[in-house]
Design a protein around this motif. Structure first.
Motif, PDB file in Angstrom:
ATOM      1  N   PHE A 124     -23.496 -26.253  15.509  1.00 64.23           N
ATOM      2  CA  PHE A 124     -22.144 -25.970  15.597  1.00 64.23           C
ATOM      3  C   PHE A 124     -21.248 -25.985  14.211  1.00 64.23           C
ATOM      4  CE2 PHE A 124     -23.369 -27.039  19.630  1.00 64.23           C
ATOM      5  CZ  PHE A 124     -22.937 -25.846  20.431  1.00 64.23           C
TER       6      PHE A 124
ATOM      7  N   THR B   6     -18.487 -27.330  11.874  1.00 61.46           N
ATOM      8  CA  THR B   6     -17.500 -28.287  12.161  1.00 61.46           C
ATOM      9  C   THR B   6     -16.734 -27.934  10.818  1.00 61.46           C
ATOM     10  OG1 THR B   6     -18.943 -29.882  11.662  1.00 61.46           O
ATOM     11  CG2 THR B   6     -18.105 -29.707  13.854  1.00 61.46           C
TER      12      THR B   6
ATOM     13  N   HIS C 248     -12.110 -10.976   7.831  1.00 58.97           N
ATOM     14  CA  HIS C 248     -13.506 -11.423   7.201  1.00 58.97           C
ATOM     15  C   HIS C 248     -13.989 -10.505   6.248  1.00 58.97           C
ATOM     16  CE1 HIS C 248     -14.176 -13.735  11.318  1.00 58.97           C
ATOM     17  NE2 HIS C 248     -13.559 -14.083  10.933  1.00 58.97           N
TER      18      HIS C 248
ATOM     19  N   LEU D 231     -17.692 -17.900   9.459  1.00 57.81           N
ATOM     20  CA  LEU D 231     -18.072 -18.642  10.636  1.00 57.81           C
ATOM     21  C   LEU D 231     -16.930 -19.696  10.809  1.00 57.81           C
ATOM     22  CD1 LEU D 231     -21.557 -19.652   9.486  1.00 57.81           C
ATOM     23  CD2 LEU D 231     -21.191 -18.077  11.056  1.00 57.81           C
ATOM     24  N   ALA D 232     -16.458 -19.502  12.113  1.00 53.67           N
ATOM     25  CA  ALA D 232     -15.146 -20.145  12.477  1.00 53.67           C
ATOM     26  C   ALA D 232     -15.757 -21.577  13.179  1.00 53.67           C
ATOM     27  CB  ALA D 232     -14.691 -19.337  13.634  1.00 53.67           C
ATOM     28  N   ASP D 233     -14.374 -22.653  12.916  1.00 55.15           N
ATOM     29  CA  ASP D 233     -14.720 -23.721  13.420  1.00 55.15           C
ATOM     30  C   ASP D 233     -14.962 -23.749  14.867  1.00 55.15           C
ATOM     31  OD1 ASP D 233     -14.518 -26.631  13.311  1.00 55.15           O
ATOM     32  OD2 ASP D 233     -12.371 -26.664  13.489  1.00 55.15           O
ATOM     33  N   GLY D 234     -16.347 -24.550  15.121  1.00 54.47           N
ATOM     34  CA  GLY D 234     -16.772 -24.907  16.577  1.00 54.47           C
ATOM     35  C   GLY D 234     -17.590 -23.599  17.038  1.00 54.47           C
ATOM     36  N   GLU D 235     -17.640 -22.573  15.974  1.00 53.43           N
ATOM     37  CA  GLU D 235     -18.615 -21.631  16.391  1.00 53.43           C
ATOM     38  C   GLU D 235     -20.309 -22.085  16.355  1.00 53.43           C
ATOM     39  OE1 GLU D 235     -18.045 -18.064  14.076  1.00 53.43           O
ATOM     40  OE2 GLU D 235     -20.037 -17.085  14.522  1.00 53.43           O
ATOM     41  N   GLN D 236     -20.955 -21.598  17.447  1.00 52.29           N
ATOM     42  CA  GLN D 236     -22.378 -22.110  17.451  1.00 52.29           C
ATOM     43  C   GLN D 236     -23.225 -21.009  16.553  1.00 52.29           C
ATOM     44  OE1 GLN D 236     -23.953 -22.078  21.197  1.00 52.29           O
ATOM     45  NE2 GLN D 236     -26.028 -23.129  20.587  1.00 52.29           N
ATOM     46  N   LEU D 237     -24.260 -21.796  15.760  1.00 53.55           N
ATOM     47  CA  LEU D 237     -24.713 -21.000  14.661  1.00 53.55           C
ATOM     48  C   LEU D 237     -26.204 -20.274  15.847  1.00 53.55           C
ATOM     49  CD1 LEU D 237     -25.347 -23.230  11.896  1.00 53.55           C
ATOM     50  CD2 LEU D 237     -24.133 -21.156  11.798  1.00 53.55           C
TER      51      LEU D 237
ATOM     52  N   ASP E 265     -19.059  -5.823   9.961  1.00 57.32           N
ATOM     53  CA  ASP E 265     -17.961  -6.615  10.369  1.00 57.32           C
ATOM     54  C   ASP E 265     -16.651  -5.840   9.824  1.00 57.32           C
ATOM     55  OD1 ASP E 265     -15.857  -8.477  10.665  1.00 57.32           O
ATOM     56  OD2 ASP E 265     -17.048 -10.176   9.719  1.00 57.32           O
TER      57      ASP E 265
END
Lengths: 287, 282
Positions: free
Chosen positions: B95, B97, A148, B48-54, A143
């Motif tokens: 996702f 949240t 991050h 891991l960002a808000d809305g990001e899909q795992l 990364d």
């Protein structure tokens, strides 16, 4: 420490003295080592140590030189008027990197590390492939976003700064490589240029345990306990239980020994012999 | 040891039992908690960002080294915490949240997942690793080895937000273990940061503690530089224990207690007193 512990001293004494263009040719060069060895004819085991160390490192430097040449050719083809290289261009290195990992048992990781700003679509990039625990070859996925990761800036590590500052190939370590492998390692690297501009380094990792396996048999043939130390006195391999790999040998100026003529030095009760063109010194106790 | 595994005398049977315990599967519940913590921490730290899909369940389970059953339980817990939403059908999946609570509230909720005993044990482990790293670094350090540590402390002192501070705090201890020339201690520090990363945000929120942590780390560097191995170890342990002590106080809801070092940390005797003025000057 990873970022600052190198075989080369702060003034560049760490760097190998061969210009990077000459890396491949120096493998078989007649060199002052042979003259030095004339003085050691009665002690062939010393000769063998010097040769084994040199051969091991030159084998790895050959992989570094090939990677550097591939990278320069690839970047040259990907650059031009109105065209800057992008990260995807470096994927062209992969077949060569895989072949080097397969063909050089000492090499555990190999690749090209881009200077920040080189690529149009990424602030930094490591096209780096390494052998995993099971032997599978896989890419290093770091990364590199400073938001991050606390490890996104790789431009402080010795394997990057030494070739950049000296323009020459270098050996960094031994050090704990917590960026790529979490292994105690040596990293051999060389600058890559494009039109006279520094654009990054080609490099290869050697795990210290593999280096030890390569040199220990010849070290064990010496009549007394011995160790190989870098320019800063860090032990890279040893048959002396009191001075194991990773420890420091304090006192002598090993950088000066490496910078001086390839002859035996004596100081602080130690005999020291530069290992023929490599930045390692063979150290034994004075009789 | 008998190769056929048949129990013989009492001593060997004891050994056999111990071996069975060693090779027993890790408690499944603990694994779920571990996965919940790791993904939850990653969300809190912004990895891991808000809305990001795992990634898909199979892929994620593989990456984390757990079974899909364990992963599903962990995802269920994360959904209950409001950190993950799962949508069915085309374009569905799990996702990230971020709930509307302020980050500190969510971090405190995460802290509540830890018992004080677990936190104390985490602190013991961390102190043992960092203390040993500092001791060995002092014995094995050359001029130049300390540049990364110095750079990290100065960045830490200037850290603009707790998440950045937490990452730099962790990096200092990884660099310290690397200065000790120990790959194993370095790996331990990296593994410890997986648990500590989010938690340390809570204590670094306080500028006074951030200042103290920076000063203590500078003192560790001085001791390492002076090749004062025992002093380096004591300072590194104290630093770690103070931060974890504050976490435990937060967990108990008595943050006031955390402003002073606990008495047991003052038992280094002369070593401790001797380093007082040095630490204070910096």
């Amino acid at each position: 420490m990873g970022r600052s512990t190198g075989l080369a001293g702060p003034a560049g004494a760490v760097a190998d003295t061969d210009p990077v263009e000459g890396t491949a040719s120096c493998v078989g060069d007649p060199d002052p080592v042979d003259q030095v060895m004339d003085r050691f004819r009665d002690s062939d085991p010393v000769d063998e140590v010097v040769r084994r160390v040199r051969d091991a490192l030159e084998e790895v430097f050959a992989a570094v030189a090939e990677t550097g040449a591939d990278t320069a050719a690839l970047l040259s083809a990907a650059s031009g008027p109105g065209r800057e290289p992008v990260a995807a261009d470096l994927a062209g290195l992969r077949p060569g990197l895989r072949a080097r990992l397969a063909g050089h048992p000492l090499v555990s990781g190999v690749g090209f590390v881009a200077a920040p700003g080189l690529l149009a679509d990424a602030p930094g990039w490591l096209e780096w492939w390494q052998r995993g625990p099971g032997g599978a070859v896989r890419p290093l996925l770091l990364d590199l976003d400073p938001e991050h990761s606390a490890y996104s800036d790789y431009t402080h590590w010795d394997w990057y700064t030494l070739p950049r500052e000296t323009g020459r190939r270098a050996v960094a370590g031994p050090y704990v490589d917590y960026l790529c492998s979490d292994e105690y390692s040596l990293t051999l690297s060389a600058p890559v240029g494009l039109g006279g501009r520094f654009v990054g380094v080609a490099a290869a990792d050697v795990y210290l345990r593999h280096f030890e396996a390569a040199v220990l048999p010849v070290l064990q043939r010496l009549p007394a306990p011995a160790r190989l130390v870098n320019a800063r006195g860090r032990v890279a391999a040893s048959t002396d239980p009191d001075h194991l790999a990773g420890s420091l040998t304090r006192g002598p100026d090993f950088a000066a020994v490496l910078a001086g003529p390839p002859a035996e030095h004596r100081a602080d009760g130690l005999r020291m012999l530069p290992c023929g063109g490599t930045p390692l010194v063979l150290v034994t106790a004075e009789d | 040891m008998r190769p056929n595994g048949r129990p013989d005398d009492g001593g060997a049977a004891g050994t056999g039992a111990a071996r069975r315990a060693v090779f027993a599967p890790v408690d499944t519940r603990a694994r779920v908690d571990t996965v919940v913590r790791r993904i939850g921490d990653a969300i809190e730290l912004g990895l891991l960002a808000d809305g990001e899909q795992l990634p898909g369940e199979t892929e994620l389970a593989g990456q984390l080294g757990v079974s899909t059953v364990t992963l599903r339980e962990a995802l269920m817990a994360l959904r209950q915490q409001g950190l993950v939403t799962t949508r069915r059908g085309r374009g569905g999946g799990s996702f990230v949240t971020l709930p509307d609570d302020p980050p500190e509230e969510r971090l405190r909720a995460r802290l509540a997942d830890w018992s004080t005993e677990e936190l104390r044990d985490l602190g013991d482990h961390w102190a043992a690793v960092s203390g040993a790293a500092a001791l060995l670094a002092a014995r094995r350090t050359q001029p130049g080895d300390l540049r990364p540590l110095t750079r990290t402390v100065e960045e830490l002192a200037a850290a603009g937000d707790p998440a950045t501070g937490s990452r730099l705090y962790g990096r200092f201890h990884v660099e310290l273990a690397a200065a000790a020339q120990s790959a194993r201690l370095t790996r331990e520090e990296i593994a410890l940061q997986t648990d500590l990363g989010a938690l340390l945000c809570l204590v670094l929120d306080d500028p006074v503690h951030l200042g103290n942590v920076s000063d203590r780390h500078r003192a560790v560097i001085s001791a390492v530089q002076d090749e004062a191995d025992e002093r380096a170890r004591a300072l590194a342990e104290t630093c770690v224990r103070e931060s974890v002590g504050r976490l435990i106080a937060l967990r108990l809801g008595t943050p006031g207690r955390a402003t002073e070092p606990r008495p047991e940390e003052d038992t280094h005797g002369q070593e401790h007193r001797a380093r007082g003025p040095r630490g204070g000057r910096r």
